[in-house]
Motif scaffolding. Structure first.
Motif, PDB file in Angstrom:
ATOM      1  N   ALA A 101      15.792  -1.318 -23.557  1.00 36.83           N
ATOM      2  CA  ALA A 101      16.330  -0.365 -24.231  1.00 36.83           C
ATOM      3  C   ALA A 101      15.047   0.885 -24.570  1.00 36.83           C
ATOM      4  CB  ALA A 101      16.703  -0.583 -25.619  1.00 36.83           C
ATOM      5  N   THR A 102      14.538   1.340 -24.071  1.00 38.99           N
ATOM      6  CA  THR A 102      13.192   2.285 -23.845  1.00 38.99           C
ATOM      7  C   THR A 102      13.585   3.627 -25.457  1.00 38.99           C
ATOM      8  OG1 THR A 102      12.788   2.025 -22.158  1.00 38.99           O
ATOM      9  CG2 THR A 102      11.734   2.786 -23.211  1.00 38.99           C
ATOM     10  N   PRO A 121       5.838   6.217 -32.660  1.00 32.95           N
ATOM     11  CA  PRO A 121       5.197   5.328 -32.050  1.00 32.95           C
ATOM     12  C   PRO A 121       4.902   4.282 -30.459  1.00 32.95           C
ATOM     13  CG  PRO A 121       5.677   5.242 -34.382  1.00 32.95           C
ATOM     14  CD  PRO A 121       5.581   6.330 -33.771  1.00 32.95           C
ATOM     15  N   GLU A 122       6.875   4.422 -30.932  1.00 30.23           N
ATOM     16  CA  GLU A 122       7.161   3.082 -29.875  1.00 30.23           C
ATOM     17  C   GLU A 122       7.597   3.383 -28.607  1.00 30.23           C
ATOM     18  OE1 GLU A 122       8.037   0.185 -29.931  1.00 30.23           O
ATOM     19  OE2 GLU A 122       6.310   0.112 -31.369  1.00 30.23           O
ATOM     20  N   ALA A 123       7.718   5.515 -28.425  1.00 32.15           N
ATOM     21  CA  ALA A 123       7.713   5.841 -26.850  1.00 32.15           C
ATOM     22  C   ALA A 123       7.744   5.059 -26.085  1.00 32.15           C
ATOM     23  CB  ALA A 123       7.705   7.438 -27.321  1.00 32.15           C
ATOM     24  N   GLY A 124       8.585   5.462 -25.234  1.00 30.83           N
ATOM     25  CA  GLY A 124       7.698   4.587 -23.191  1.00 30.83           C
ATOM     26  C   GLY A 124       7.691   3.424 -23.974  1.00 30.83           C
ATOM     27  N   VAL A 125       7.849   3.089 -25.142  1.00 28.52           N
ATOM     28  CA  VAL A 125       7.883   0.399 -25.277  1.00 28.52           C
ATOM     29  C   VAL A 125       9.409   0.457 -25.078  1.00 28.52           C
ATOM     30  CG1 VAL A 125       7.894  -0.825 -26.607  1.00 28.52           C
ATOM     31  CG2 VAL A 125       5.880   1.254 -26.590  1.00 28.52           C
ATOM     32  N   THR A 126       9.554  -0.450 -24.191  1.00 33.19           N
ATOM     33  CA  THR A 126      11.631  -1.043 -23.754  1.00 33.19           C
ATOM     34  C   THR A 126      10.787  -2.143 -24.273  1.00 33.19           C
ATOM     35  OG1 THR A 126      10.676   0.066 -21.567  1.00 33.19           O
ATOM     36  CG2 THR A 126      12.038  -1.479 -21.895  1.00 33.19           C
ATOM     37  N   ALA A 182      33.228  -0.323 -29.296  1.00 28.61           N
ATOM     38  CA  ALA A 182      34.704   0.081 -28.480  1.00 28.61           C
ATOM     39  C   ALA A 182      35.396  -0.682 -27.648  1.00 28.61           C
ATOM     40  CB  ALA A 182      34.230   2.102 -28.281  1.00 28.61           C
ATOM     41  N   THR A 183      36.366   0.042 -27.233  1.00 26.60           N
ATOM     42  CA  THR A 183      37.469  -0.459 -26.140  1.00 26.60           C
ATOM     43  C   THR A 183      36.862  -0.397 -24.559  1.00 26.60           C
ATOM     44  OG1 THR A 183      39.479  -0.150 -27.775  1.00 26.60           O
ATOM     45  CG2 THR A 183      39.874  -0.820 -25.039  1.00 26.60           C
ATOM     46  N   GLU A 184      36.510   0.950 -24.420  1.00 29.21           N
ATOM     47  CA  GLU A 184      35.538   0.645 -23.201  1.00 29.21           C
ATOM     48  C   GLU A 184      34.332   0.725 -23.488  1.00 29.21           C
ATOM     49  OE1 GLU A 184      36.609   4.860 -22.337  1.00 29.21           O
ATOM     50  OE2 GLU A 184      37.998   4.985 -22.478  1.00 29.21           O
ATOM     51  N   PRO A 185      33.096  -0.697 -23.407  1.00 26.05           N
ATOM     52  CA  PRO A 185      32.485  -0.967 -23.541  1.00 26.05           C
ATOM     53  C   PRO A 185      31.247   0.959 -23.333  1.00 26.05           C
ATOM     54  CG  PRO A 185      33.303  -2.327 -21.621  1.00 26.05           C
ATOM     55  CD  PRO A 185      34.444  -0.442 -21.524  1.00 26.05           C
ATOM     56  N   ILE A 186      30.822   0.639 -24.949  1.00 30.47           N
ATOM     57  CA  ILE A 186      30.255   2.292 -25.565  1.00 30.47           C
ATOM     58  C   ILE A 186      28.621   1.062 -25.995  1.00 30.47           C
ATOM     59  CG2 ILE A 186      29.864   3.569 -26.612  1.00 30.47           C
ATOM     60  CD1 ILE A 186      32.990   4.843 -26.191  1.00 30.47           C
ATOM     61  N   TYR A 187      27.706   1.332 -25.549  1.00 29.71           N
ATOM     62  CA  TYR A 187      26.729   0.606 -26.093  1.00 29.71           C
ATOM     63  C   TYR A 187      25.550   1.765 -26.358  1.00 29.71           C
ATOM     64  CZ  TYR A 187      27.764  -3.119 -23.159  1.00 29.71           C
ATOM     65  OH  TYR A 187      28.833  -3.859 -22.110  1.00 29.71           O
ATOM     66  N   ARG A 188      25.480   1.351 -28.037  1.00 31.35           N
ATOM     67  CA  ARG A 188      24.666   2.062 -29.075  1.00 31.35           C
ATOM     68  C   ARG A 188      23.522   1.293 -29.085  1.00 31.35           C
ATOM     69  NH1 ARG A 188      29.568   4.743 -31.072  1.00 31.35           N
ATOM     70  NH2 ARG A 188      30.731   6.547 -29.572  1.00 31.35           N
ATOM     71  N   ALA A 189      22.253   2.350 -29.323  1.00 28.71           N
ATOM     72  CA  ALA A 189      20.949   1.609 -29.925  1.00 28.71           C
ATOM     73  C   ALA A 189      20.178   2.906 -30.294  1.00 28.71           C
ATOM     74  CB  ALA A 189      19.660   0.801 -29.020  1.00 28.71           C
ATOM     75  N   GLN A 190      19.456   2.706 -31.316  1.00 29.80           N
ATOM     76  CA  GLN A 190      18.683   2.964 -32.740  1.00 29.80           C
ATOM     77  C   GLN A 190      17.355   2.760 -32.526  1.00 29.80           C
ATOM     78  OE1 GLN A 190      20.449   4.286 -35.912  1.00 29.80           O
ATOM     79  NE2 GLN A 190      18.455   4.724 -36.522  1.00 29.80           N
ATOM     80  N   GLY A 230      13.742   1.546 -34.239  1.00 34.32           N
ATOM     81  CA  GLY A 230      13.848   1.418 -35.303  1.00 34.32           C
ATOM     82  C   GLY A 230      11.834   1.731 -35.582  1.00 34.32           C
ATOM     83  N   GLN A 231      11.757   2.932 -35.316  1.00 31.00           N
ATOM     84  CA  GLN A 231      10.717   3.499 -35.793  1.00 31.00           C
ATOM     85  C   GLN A 231      10.719   5.193 -35.973  1.00 31.00           C
ATOM     86  OE1 GLN A 231       6.661   2.494 -36.340  1.00 31.00           O
ATOM     87  NE2 GLN A 231       7.868   0.727 -35.952  1.00 31.00           N
ATOM     88  N   CYS A 232      11.642   5.157 -35.249  1.00 33.06           N
ATOM     89  CA  CYS A 232      11.839   7.122 -35.750  1.00 33.06           C
ATOM     90  C   CYS A 232      12.926   7.022 -35.650  1.00 33.06           C
ATOM     91  CB  CYS A 232      11.896   7.927 -34.530  1.00 33.06           C
ATOM     92  SG  CYS A 232      12.373   8.247 -33.116  1.00 33.06           S
ATOM     93  N   ASP A 233      14.188   6.540 -36.184  1.00 37.66           N
ATOM     94  CA  ASP A 233      15.539   6.435 -35.918  1.00 37.66           C
ATOM     95  C   ASP A 233      16.362   7.424 -35.229  1.00 37.66           C
ATOM     96  OD1 ASP A 233      15.257   4.373 -38.112  1.00 37.66           O
ATOM     97  OD2 ASP A 233      14.502   6.335 -39.492  1.00 37.66           O
ATOM     98  N   GLN A 234      15.673   7.634 -34.260  1.00 40.07           N
ATOM     99  CA  GLN A 234      16.347   8.150 -33.307  1.00 40.07           C
ATOM    100  C   GLN A 234      17.595   7.369 -32.396  1.00 40.07           C
ATOM    101  OE1 GLN A 234      16.637  11.940 -33.127  1.00 40.07           O
ATOM    102  NE2 GLN A 234      15.548  11.559 -35.885  1.00 40.07           N
ATOM    103  N   PRO A 235      18.828   8.229 -31.278  1.00 37.97           N
ATOM    104  CA  PRO A 235      19.136   7.304 -30.889  1.00 37.97           C
ATOM    105  C   PRO A 235      18.203   7.042 -29.611  1.00 37.97           C
ATOM    106  CG  PRO A 235      20.648   8.717 -31.878  1.00 37.97           C
ATOM    107  CD  PRO A 235      19.204   9.410 -32.491  1.00 37.97           C
ATOM    108  N   ILE A 236      18.429   6.398 -29.066  1.00 42.11           N
ATOM    109  CA  ILE A 236      17.747   4.828 -28.051  1.00 42.11           C
ATOM    110  C   ILE A 236      18.581   5.766 -26.871  1.00 42.11           C
ATOM    111  CG2 ILE A 236      16.928   3.671 -26.286  1.00 42.11           C
ATOM    112  CD1 ILE A 236      15.889   2.961 -28.983  1.00 42.11           C
ATOM    113  N   THR A 237      18.628   6.936 -25.956  1.00 42.44           N
ATOM    114  CA  THR A 237      19.830   6.864 -24.695  1.00 42.44           C
ATOM    115  C   THR A 237      19.072   6.546 -23.461  1.00 42.44           C
ATOM    116  OG1 THR A 237      18.937   9.024 -23.981  1.00 42.44           O
ATOM    117  CG2 THR A 237      20.205   9.163 -25.569  1.00 42.44           C
TER     118      THR A 237
END
Length: 61
Positions: free
Chosen positions: A15-16, A23-28, A37-45, A47-54
């Motif tokens: 996750a990057t 400050p964590e931009a570009g850190v993996t 979800a039933t269809e595997p959906i993975y979501r991450a956020q 921890g520094q900027c609280d934005q979704p990690i895509t």
């Protein structure tokens, strides 16, 4: 959890954060993720900027 329900299988992912100015931009980070979800959906956020990690990539052995 009832006995007839199995725990979802985890997947190891890299996750990057790509949020400009974070400050964590570009850190993996390699993390264990579980589908939410039933269809595997993975979501991450971030921890520094609280934005979704895509930028999530499955890590294979």
């Amino acid at each position: 959890m009832p006995d007839n329900e199995e725990e979802p299988t985890s997947v190891t992912m890299a996750a990057t954060c790509r949020t400009e100015g974070c400050p964590e931009a570009g850190v993996t980070y390699v993390v264990r993720m579980y589908p939410n979800a039933t269809e595997p959906i993975y979501r991450a956020q971030c921890g520094q900027c609280d934005q979704p990690i895509t930028d999530l990539v499955t890590v294979t052995a």
